[in-house]
Write an enzyme that holds these catalytic residues in place. Structure first.
Site, short mmCIF file in Angstrom:
data_model
loop_
_atom_site.label_atom_id
_atom_site.label_comp_id
_atom_site.label_asym_id
_atom_site.label_seq_id
_atom_site.Cartn_x
_atom_site.Cartn_y
_atom_site.Cartn_z
CB SER A 25 61.03 65.04 -23.19
OG SER A 25 62.07 65.19 -24.29
CB THR A 54 63.78 53.32 -23.04
OG1 THR A 54 62.81 53.96 -24.24
CG2 THR A 54 64.43 53.70 -22.15
CE1 TYR A 62 57.03 62.93 -24.43
CE2 TYR A 62 58.57 63.47 -26.12
CZ TYR A 62 58.73 63.14 -24.81
OH TYR A 62 58.68 62.18 -24.36
CG LEU A 83 64.34 56.42 -19.02
CD1 LEU A 83 63.90 58.14 -18.52
CD2 LEU A 83 65.88 55.80 -18.55
CB SER A 114 58.65 50.17 -19.20
OG SER A 114 59.47 50.07 -20.94
CE LYS A 137 57.59 64.10 -21.46
NZ LYS A 137 57.54 62.95 -20.32
N1 LIG Z 1 64.40 56.99 -23.77
C1 LIG Z 1 63.88 58.50 -23.76
O1 LIG Z 1 64.39 58.30 -24.89
C2 LIG Z 1 63.58 59.53 -23.12
C3 LIG Z 1 63.34 60.99 -24.09
C4 LIG Z 1 63.32 61.87 -23.27
C5 LIG Z 1 62.14 61.62 -22.20
N2 LIG Z 1 61.66 59.98 -21.63
C6 LIG Z 1 60.74 59.82 -20.94
O2 LIG Z 1 60.48 59.29 -19.76
C7 LIG Z 1 59.79 58.87 -19.26
C8 LIG Z 1 60.16 57.78 -19.00
O3 LIG Z 1 60.40 56.83 -20.39
P1 LIG Z 1 60.90 55.52 -21.16
O4 LIG Z 1 62.38 55.80 -21.88
O5 LIG Z 1 61.19 54.67 -19.57
O6 LIG Z 1 59.51 54.32 -21.70
P2 LIG Z 1 58.72 53.34 -21.80
O7 LIG Z 1 59.82 52.57 -21.73
O8 LIG Z 1 57.47 53.38 -23.21
O9 LIG Z 1 57.76 53.31 -20.47
C9 LIG Z 1 56.97 54.52 -20.52
C10 LIG Z 1 56.51 54.10 -18.93
O10 LIG Z 1 55.68 54.53 -18.90
C11 LIG Z 1 54.15 54.14 -18.51
N3 LIG Z 1 52.73 54.03 -18.74
C12 LIG Z 1 52.50 54.92 -20.16
N4 LIG Z 1 50.90 55.19 -20.04
C13 LIG Z 1 50.36 55.12 -18.93
C14 LIG Z 1 49.38 55.22 -18.29
N5 LIG Z 1 48.71 55.67 -19.17
N6 LIG Z 1 49.73 55.64 -16.77
C15 LIG Z 1 51.09 55.17 -15.99
N7 LIG Z 1 51.60 54.98 -16.81
C16 LIG Z 1 51.63 55.04 -18.14
C17 LIG Z 1 53.95 52.64 -19.14
O11 LIG Z 1 53.74 51.73 -18.25
P3 LIG Z 1 52.35 50.48 -18.84
O12 LIG Z 1 52.56 50.58 -20.22
O13 LIG Z 1 52.35 49.07 -17.18
O14 LIG Z 1 51.42 52.04 -18.16
C18 LIG Z 1 55.81 52.43 -18.26
O15 LIG Z 1 56.40 52.19 -17.57
C19 LIG Z 1 58.54 59.11 -20.39
O16 LIG Z 1 58.16 60.70 -19.02
C20 LIG Z 1 59.55 59.88 -20.86
O17 LIG Z 1 58.20 61.03 -21.61
C21 LIG Z 1 62.68 59.32 -22.39
#
Ligand SMILES: NC(=O)c1ccc[n+]([C@@H]2O[C@H](COP(=O)([O-])OP(=O)(O)OC[C@H]3O[C@@H](n4cnc5c(N)ncnc54)[C@H](OP(=O)(O)O)[C@@H]3O)[C@@H](O)[C@H]2O)c1
Length: 262
Positions: free
Chosen positions: A140, A188, A153, A17, A15, A157
């Site tokens: 983050s 996302t 969170y 990023l 999903s 982080k």
């Molecule tokens: N989007 C933003 O604005 C933002 C900002 C700052 C930081 N981030 C960081 O970027 C990273 C990716 O986030 P995203 O925005 O891409 O969110 P997302 O679309 O919700 O994706 C999260 C991913 O983490 C996986 N995941 C969740 N729990 C898990 C577990 N227990 N074991 C293994 N995989 C797990 C999910 O896959 P499954 O459900 O298939 O396990 C999914 O692939 C995260 O670390 C997030 O904190 C995002």
């Protein structure tokens, strides 16, 4: 920018990023091991990779099941013979006050974002040191600042930043690069998947207005390719907030306390 012949193990590949980085790494020639919990979503991402002729594999992983990691690391290495880059991207966010967050949800965030991420990195550390490879961690802005509705969170982080920036001091002279990427708001499903999310909060979420994930992925790959140390990728507002927190923490707290946080 090419990653030809590089072998990349990417968590959170199903999903957001992770999905965008998977496509970018594949386009740049890397062999990918795609991990997260949902095998069907990982298979969907694998089928959408632009260069299908480059080998890739799906390896299910639950970051909360860290006892399995030593064996899982061996399994991952065996898939293509070695691994050059571990991308610690998987994570889960929060949209609830501390008092309303059941302790099981605090644990879910801390185990996924911090403990599991450390455990997976440690399981891969000897191999990555031998390869003089790279560890990438996606933290983050919340690793540097704090707001309401993000207590666990932010705790996770901040812990990620502390662990990986300390680890770097131990391994960089041994040829292992630790690339720490801090995203701002990126569009996302992070808010939708967050602990404590409600329909009303989701409707007003700022993530949807953030940078496109594909744009993030291009910037992230460039930073990784250049073996950078700390990189911020996101909008100006979040960057300003980090600066304010560092230079005037009292003013930051006053300001953020009076903001509508979504
Ligand atoms: N989007 C933003 O604005 C933002 C900002 C700052 C930081 N981030 C960081 O970027 C990273 C990716 O986030 P995203 O925005 O891409 O969110 P997302 O679309 O919700 O994706 C999260 C991913 O983490 C996986 N995941 C969740 N729990 C898990 C577990 N227990 N074991 C293994 N995989 C797990 C999910 O896959 P499954 O459900 O298939 O396990 C999914 O692939 C995260 O670390 C997030 O904190 C995002």
């Amino acid at each position: 920018m090419n990653f030809n012949d590089k072998i990349v193990w990417l968590t959170g590949a199903s999903s957001g990023l992770g999905e965008a980085m998977a496509k970018a790494f594949n386009a740049a020639g890397a062999k990918l091991i795609l991990s997260s919990r949902s095998v069907s979503d990982l298979q969907r991402v694998q089928a959408s990779l632009p260069r299908q002729e480059i080998p890739s594999a799906v390896l299910p992983l639950d970051l909360r099941k860290y006892e399995a990691f030593p064996a899982l690391a061996k399994q991952a290495i065996a898939l293509f013979g070695n691994i050059d880059l571990l991308i610690n991207n998987a994570g889960i966010s929060q949209r609830s006050l501390a008092i309303d967050t059941p302790f099981e949800d605090d644990l879910k965030i801390l185990e996924t974002d911090l403990i599991g991420t450390i455990a997976l990195t440690k399981a891969m550390l000897p191999h990555l040191l031998e390869r003089k490879g790279q560890i990438v961690v996606i933290s983050s802005v919340m690793g540097k600042i704090n707001t309401k509705y993000r207590s666990s969170y932010a705790a996770a982080k901040h812990g990620v930043v502390g662990f990986f920036e300390s680890l770097r001091l131990e391994v960089e002279d041994l040829g292992l690069n630790v690339c720490h990427i801090l995203p701002g708001f990126i569009a996302t499903n992070i808010a939708k998947n967050a602990v404590g999310i409600t329909e009303a909060v989701l409707k007003n979420s700022r993530n949807a207005l953030g940078m496109q994930a594909a744009v993030f992925a291009q910037k992230a790959l460039k930073a990784i390719h250049q073996r950078q140390k700390n990189v911020y990728i996101g909008g100006a507002k979040e960057q300003l907030a980090m600066l304010l927190k560092r230079l005037m923490p009292g003013l930051f707290d006053w300001f953020i306390k009076n903001q509508k946080v979504t």
